[in-house]
Write a protein that holds these residues in place. Structure first.
Motif, PDB file in Angstrom:
ATOM      1  N   GLU A  93      80.318 -10.493  56.950  1.00 46.87           N
ATOM      2  CA  GLU A  93      81.662  -9.990  56.671  1.00 46.87           C
ATOM      3  C   GLU A  93      81.593  -8.621  56.024  1.00 46.87           C
ATOM      4  O   GLU A  93      82.446  -8.241  55.229  1.00 46.87           O
ATOM      5  N   GLY A  94      80.579  -7.862  56.400  1.00 45.14           N
ATOM      6  CA  GLY A  94      80.391  -6.538  55.821  1.00 45.14           C
ATOM      7  C   GLY A  94      81.318  -5.496  56.412  1.00 45.14           C
ATOM      8  O   GLY A  94      82.331  -5.815  57.040  1.00 45.14           O
ATOM      9  N   ASN A  95      80.940  -4.219  56.229  1.00 42.80           N
ATOM     10  CA  ASN A  95      81.794  -3.112  56.671  1.00 42.80           C
ATOM     11  C   ASN A  95      81.639  -2.786  58.150  1.00 42.80           C
ATOM     12  O   ASN A  95      82.349  -1.927  58.662  1.00 42.80           O
ATOM     13  N   GLY A  96      80.723  -3.455  58.833  1.00 44.10           N
ATOM     14  CA  GLY A  96      80.531  -3.175  60.251  1.00 44.10           C
ATOM     15  C   GLY A  96      79.657  -1.953  60.490  1.00 44.10           C
ATOM     16  O   GLY A  96      79.253  -1.248  59.558  1.00 44.10           O
ATOM     17  N   ILE A  97      79.377  -1.703  61.765  1.00 45.61           N
ATOM     18  CA  ILE A  97      78.484  -0.609  62.158  1.00 45.61           C
ATOM     19  C   ILE A  97      79.216   0.279  63.147  1.00 45.61           C
ATOM     20  O   ILE A  97      79.842  -0.204  64.094  1.00 45.61           O
ATOM     21  N   ALA A  98      79.151   1.577  62.938  1.00 47.03           N
ATOM     22  CA  ALA A  98      79.799   2.533  63.843  1.00 47.03           C
ATOM     23  C   ALA A  98      79.154   2.455  65.231  1.00 47.03           C
ATOM     24  O   ALA A  98      77.957   2.183  65.351  1.00 47.03           O
ATOM     25  N   ALA A 108      72.596 -12.002  45.609  1.00 48.86           N
ATOM     26  CA  ALA A 108      73.600 -11.093  46.184  1.00 48.86           C
ATOM     27  C   ALA A 108      74.988 -11.718  46.204  1.00 48.86           C
ATOM     28  O   ALA A 108      75.931 -11.093  46.705  1.00 48.86           O
ATOM     29  N   HIS A 109      75.127 -12.966  45.676  1.00 46.98           N
ATOM     30  CA  HIS A 109      76.413 -13.676  45.654  1.00 46.98           C
ATOM     31  C   HIS A 109      76.981 -13.813  47.074  1.00 46.98           C
ATOM     32  O   HIS A 109      78.174 -13.577  47.319  1.00 46.98           O
ATOM     33  N   ALA A 110      76.096 -14.187  48.018  1.00 47.99           N
ATOM     34  CA  ALA A 110      76.514 -14.411  49.407  1.00 47.99           C
ATOM     35  C   ALA A 110      76.375 -15.889  49.737  1.00 47.99           C
ATOM     36  O   ALA A 110      75.487 -16.577  49.212  1.00 47.99           O
ATOM     37  N   ASN A 111      77.249 -16.391  50.571  1.00 45.36           N
ATOM     38  CA  ASN A 111      77.239 -17.799  50.961  1.00 45.36           C
ATOM     39  C   ASN A 111      76.696 -17.942  52.386  1.00 45.36           C
ATOM     40  O   ASN A 111      77.209 -17.321  53.326  1.00 45.36           O
ATOM     41  N   LEU A 112      75.657 -18.753  52.562  1.00 43.57           N
ATOM     42  CA  LEU A 112      75.067 -18.996  53.875  1.00 43.57           C
ATOM     43  C   LEU A 112      75.755 -20.202  54.512  1.00 43.57           C
ATOM     44  O   LEU A 112      75.820 -21.278  53.912  1.00 43.57           O
ATOM     45  N   VAL A 113      76.270 -20.025  55.757  1.00 40.43           N
ATOM     46  CA  VAL A 113      77.035 -21.071  56.428  1.00 40.43           C
ATOM     47  C   VAL A 113      76.372 -21.380  57.762  1.00 40.43           C
ATOM     48  O   VAL A 113      76.125 -20.485  58.576  1.00 40.43           O
ATOM     49  N   ARG A 114      76.109 -22.667  58.001  1.00 41.75           N
ATOM     50  CA  ARG A 114      75.525 -23.110  59.272  1.00 41.75           C
ATOM     51  C   ARG A 114      76.643 -23.458  60.247  1.00 41.75           C
ATOM     52  O   ARG A 114      77.601 -24.132  59.879  1.00 41.75           O
ATOM     53  N   SER A 149      76.490  -7.731  52.941  1.00 38.43           N
ATOM     54  CA  SER A 149      77.696  -8.530  52.722  1.00 38.43           C
ATOM     55  C   SER A 149      78.344  -8.182  51.389  1.00 38.43           C
ATOM     56  O   SER A 149      77.657  -7.840  50.416  1.00 38.43           O
ATOM     57  N   PRO A 150      79.666  -8.288  51.314  1.00 39.55           N
ATOM     58  CA  PRO A 150      80.338  -8.054  50.034  1.00 39.55           C
ATOM     59  C   PRO A 150      80.112  -9.237  49.089  1.00 39.55           C
ATOM     60  O   PRO A 150      79.651 -10.305  49.501  1.00 39.55           O
ATOM     61  N   ALA A 151      80.432  -9.064  47.823  1.00 37.70           N
ATOM     62  CA  ALA A 151      80.288 -10.148  46.849  1.00 37.70           C
ATOM     63  C   ALA A 151      81.145 -11.330  47.275  1.00 37.70           C
ATOM     64  O   ALA A 151      82.294 -11.174  47.689  1.00 37.70           O
ATOM     65  N   ASN A 152      80.547 -12.526  47.198  1.00 38.73           N
ATOM     66  CA  ASN A 152      81.192 -13.776  47.592  1.00 38.73           C
ATOM     67  C   ASN A 152      81.541 -13.809  49.096  1.00 38.73           C
ATOM     68  O   ASN A 152      82.410 -14.568  49.524  1.00 38.73           O
ATOM     69  N   GLY A 153      80.864 -12.973  49.871  1.00 32.52           N
ATOM     70  CA  GLY A 153      81.062 -12.976  51.306  1.00 32.52           C
ATOM     71  C   GLY A 153      80.288 -14.106  51.964  1.00 32.52           C
ATOM     72  O   GLY A 153      79.490 -14.801  51.327  1.00 32.52           O
ATOM     73  N   HIS A 154      80.525 -14.314  53.245  1.00 29.46           N
ATOM     74  CA  HIS A 154      79.878 -15.387  53.980  1.00 29.46           C
ATOM     75  C   HIS A 154      78.984 -14.822  55.076  1.00 29.46           C
ATOM     76  O   HIS A 154      79.327 -13.826  55.737  1.00 29.46           O
ATOM     77  N   VAL A 155      77.842 -15.473  55.295  1.00 26.76           N
ATOM     78  CA  VAL A 155      76.928 -15.149  56.399  1.00 26.76           C
ATOM     79  C   VAL A 155      76.830 -16.400  57.268  1.00 26.76           C
ATOM     80  O   VAL A 155      76.395 -17.457  56.801  1.00 26.76           O
ATOM     81  N   TYR A 156      77.286 -16.289  58.499  1.00 27.34           N
ATOM     82  CA  TYR A 156      77.314 -17.429  59.420  1.00 27.34           C
ATOM     83  C   TYR A 156      76.110 -17.364  60.364  1.00 27.34           C
ATOM     84  O   TYR A 156      75.850 -16.327  60.974  1.00 27.34           O
ATOM     85  N   VAL A 158      73.803  -6.306  69.110  1.00 19.91           N
ATOM     86  CA  VAL A 158      74.754  -6.380  68.016  1.00 19.91           C
ATOM     87  C   VAL A 158      76.156  -6.157  68.557  1.00 19.91           C
ATOM     88  O   VAL A 158      76.368  -5.356  69.467  1.00 19.91           O
ATOM     89  N   ASN A 159      77.117  -6.895  68.004  1.00 22.99           N
ATOM     90  CA  ASN A 159      78.538  -6.686  68.263  1.00 22.99           C
ATOM     91  C   ASN A 159      79.201  -6.378  66.929  1.00 22.99           C
ATOM     92  O   ASN A 159      79.116  -7.181  65.992  1.00 22.99           O
ATOM     93  N   SER A 160      79.828  -5.218  66.849  1.00 16.73           N
ATOM     94  CA  SER A 160      80.378  -4.837  65.552  1.00 16.73           C
ATOM     95  C   SER A 160      81.503  -3.829  65.712  1.00 16.73           C
ATOM     96  O   SER A 160      81.501  -3.020  66.651  1.00 16.73           O
ATOM     97  N   LYS A 161      82.485  -3.936  64.799  1.00 18.69           N
ATOM     98  CA  LYS A 161      83.538  -2.945  64.677  1.00 18.69           C
ATOM     99  C   LYS A 161      83.626  -2.541  63.213  1.00 18.69           C
ATOM    100  O   LYS A 161      83.580  -3.402  62.328  1.00 18.69           O
ATOM    101  N   PRO A 162      83.726  -1.254  62.932  1.00 19.75           N
ATOM    102  CA  PRO A 162      83.841  -0.822  61.529  1.00 19.75           C
ATOM    103  C   PRO A 162      84.988  -1.535  60.835  1.00 19.75           C
ATOM    104  O   PRO A 162      86.114  -1.580  61.328  1.00 19.75           O
ATOM    105  N   GLY A 163      84.672  -2.134  59.693  1.00 14.91           N
ATOM    106  CA  GLY A 163      85.677  -2.854  58.915  1.00 14.91           C
ATOM    107  C   GLY A 163      85.853  -4.305  59.291  1.00 14.91           C
ATOM    108  O   GLY A 163      86.645  -5.008  58.656  1.00 14.91           O
ATOM    109  N   HIS A 164      85.113  -4.782  60.296  1.00 15.86           N
ATOM    110  CA  HIS A 164      85.279  -6.166  60.745  1.00 15.86           C
ATOM    111  C   HIS A 164      83.954  -6.925  60.790  1.00 15.86           C
ATOM    112  O   HIS A 164      83.835  -7.930  61.491  1.00 15.86           O
ATOM    113  N   GLY A 165      82.972  -6.469  60.068  1.00 15.56           N
ATOM    114  CA  GLY A 165      81.705  -7.185  60.036  1.00 15.56           C
ATOM    115  C   GLY A 165      80.860  -6.938  61.278  1.00 15.56           C
ATOM    116  O   GLY A 165      81.243  -6.203  62.188  1.00 15.56           O
ATOM    117  N   SER A 166      79.702  -7.602  61.306  1.00 17.35           N
ATOM    118  CA  SER A 166      78.755  -7.432  62.417  1.00 17.35           C
ATOM    119  C   SER A 166      78.210  -8.785  62.840  1.00 17.35           C
ATOM    120  O   SER A 166      78.104  -9.710  62.033  1.00 17.35           O
TER     121      SER A 166
END
Length: 447
Positions: A368-373, A307-313, A343-350, A418-426
């Protein structure tokens, strides 16, 4: 009498009539006392003016005052005696004046003696009837309180307690025979409602048990043939039978992928049915949470690369928690794999660890996705629900992962959210209340 309202009405009518009669007695005695005081005052004024009639210079004024007092005096003997004094004074005979004055004074003295005796009787009567009236009013108040407590407050408290028991699933009390009044009508209605609820609860429990048993049997029976189908497709794909062309291999790959997805769905349904039936065992031991997270991240490196995602510890220090390692690893796998998928391409998952304000261990997964309504955040932990929208296209999945993760975390007395805002990831997280930063002697190495 059946009605509490009717009983209270009769009760107050009887007591009210008695109190009214006593109050009337008090008023009559008070009125007689006031009239006696007035007559004593008139007699005193008459005596003062009679003394002045013997004086020529005061006689005219004294006679005028005596004429005013004459119609006010009672009994008639006093009024007649005063009339004789006035008549003798008009005649001007000194001997007759003295004689009539003496006669009036004798009559007035006797009147005062009798009146003072009557006043004492009247005072005693007023005190007597007043005390009885106050006693009856106090008795009425206490009687009303005791009656209402016995007939209204205690039954209402009992019914309220039974209603509260229903709210916490306690249905073990015995139905009693309701009294024949308004409270009894309320209790009868509640008993009827409770009986219907109990009947429906039994029916729902039977249906739920049958549903869980069906899902368990169906999942178990489906898993065996699906495993065989997957094995057969794997053999075909490897070319054991014959070499297949590219189109056929592509079709077999699709069938294998969908078979894996169907097996995961079957396993999730089987886990969920066991959770609902309280049949899923948990083997809790002291485990290093950092090791569990690292193992999960390593197992998902392939998915992340695809998925071209980067896993960050983040802040993965040594913390030890009392957990079922396999179940918590399943929760982590679900949260991290979802973050990778969205996650978007080359996005990060912390992935990191924190300590909450309540002192619980918090493990979070941030993307760093699109967030959840906001409206979807309340639904995604329910069965067969996914967060989808114009910014979140549907990702293939069972829709059970978060529901199962929620059940696993709650079995560890933790919370998931979950803590999320549309456009700011989750940021998905869950907490573990039983942890320590010092290695326990019976710690299990993550494996």
């Amino acid at each position: 009498m059946r009605s509490i309202q009717g009983q209270l009405t009769l009760f107050y009518l009887v007591f009210g009539s008695i109190v009214a009669a006593l109050c009337l007695k008090v008023f009559e005695n008070y009125k007689l006392q006031s009239m006696a005081h007035d007559q004593l005052k008139y007699g005193y004024q008459a005596e003062v003016n009679i003394k002045d009639v013997v004086y020529i210079n005061k006689r005219r004024y004294a006679l005028m005052q005596l004429k005013k007092l004459r119609p006010l005096l009672t009994p008639e003997t006093r009024s007649l005696a005063l009339s004789d004094v006035i008549a003798a004074t008009n005649e001007g005979s000194p001997s007759r004046i003295q004689s009539t004055i003496q006669h009036f004074q004798n009559i007035n003295t006797e009147f005062k003696r009798v009146t003072y005796n009557n006043l004492q009787i009247l005072r005693n009567n007023i005190e007597y009837y007043t005390m009885i009236t106050l006693g009856l009013i106090i008795a009425l108040y206490l009687g009303t309180f005791v009656y209402l407590k016995q007939k209204v407050f205690s039954p209402l408290h009992s019914i309220s307690k039974k209603m509260k028991d229903f709210l916490v699933d306690k249905y073990t009390y015995q139905f009693s025979v309701p009294p024949d009044n308004e409270i009894g009508d309320l209790q009868t209605s509640f008993n009827s409602m409770a009986q219907k609820v109990l009947t429906q609860v039994d029916e729902l429990q039977a249906l739920d048990s049958a549903k869980s048993e069906f899902l368990s049997i169906a999942s178990h029976e489906l898993r065996t043939p699906m495993t065989s189908i997957k094995g057969s497709l794997g053999l075909l794909h490897s070319g054991v039978t014959e070499q297949l062309n590219e189109a056929s291999l592509n079709l077999i790959s699709i069938a294998e992928t969908e078979t894996d997805r169907l097996i995961r769905l079957i396993n999730d349904i089987l886990d969920l049915s066991k959770i609902e039936a309280r049949m899923l065992d948990f083997d809790k031991r002291w485990v290093n949470v950092k090791h569990v997270i690292n193992m999960t991240l390593e197992s998902l490196e392939g998915l992340a690369n695809t998925a071209h995602a980067n896993l960050v510890r983040v802040n993965l220090n040594d913390f030890y928690a009392l957990i079922d390692q396999d179940r918590i690893q399943q929760v982590l796998t679900n949260l991290i794999s979802n973050a990778i998928k969205y996650s978007p391409a080359n996005g990060h998952v912390y992935v990191g660890i924190e300590i909450t304000d309540k002192g619980h261990l918090k493990i979070y997964v941030r993307d760093e996705g699109n967030g959840i309504a906001p409206e979807d955040q309340k639904l995604i932990f329910e069965k067969f629900r996914q967060a989808t929208g114009k910014n979140n296209p549907l990702v293939k999945g069972t829709g059970l992962g978060l529901a199962i993760a929620k059940a696993f975390v709650e079995e560890h007395s933790g919370t998931i959210g979950v803590n999320s805002k549309p456009g700011h990831g989750s940021e998905f997280y869950f907490t573990l209340p039983e942890w320590t930063d010092k290695k326990p002697s019976n710690t299990e190495d993550a494996a």
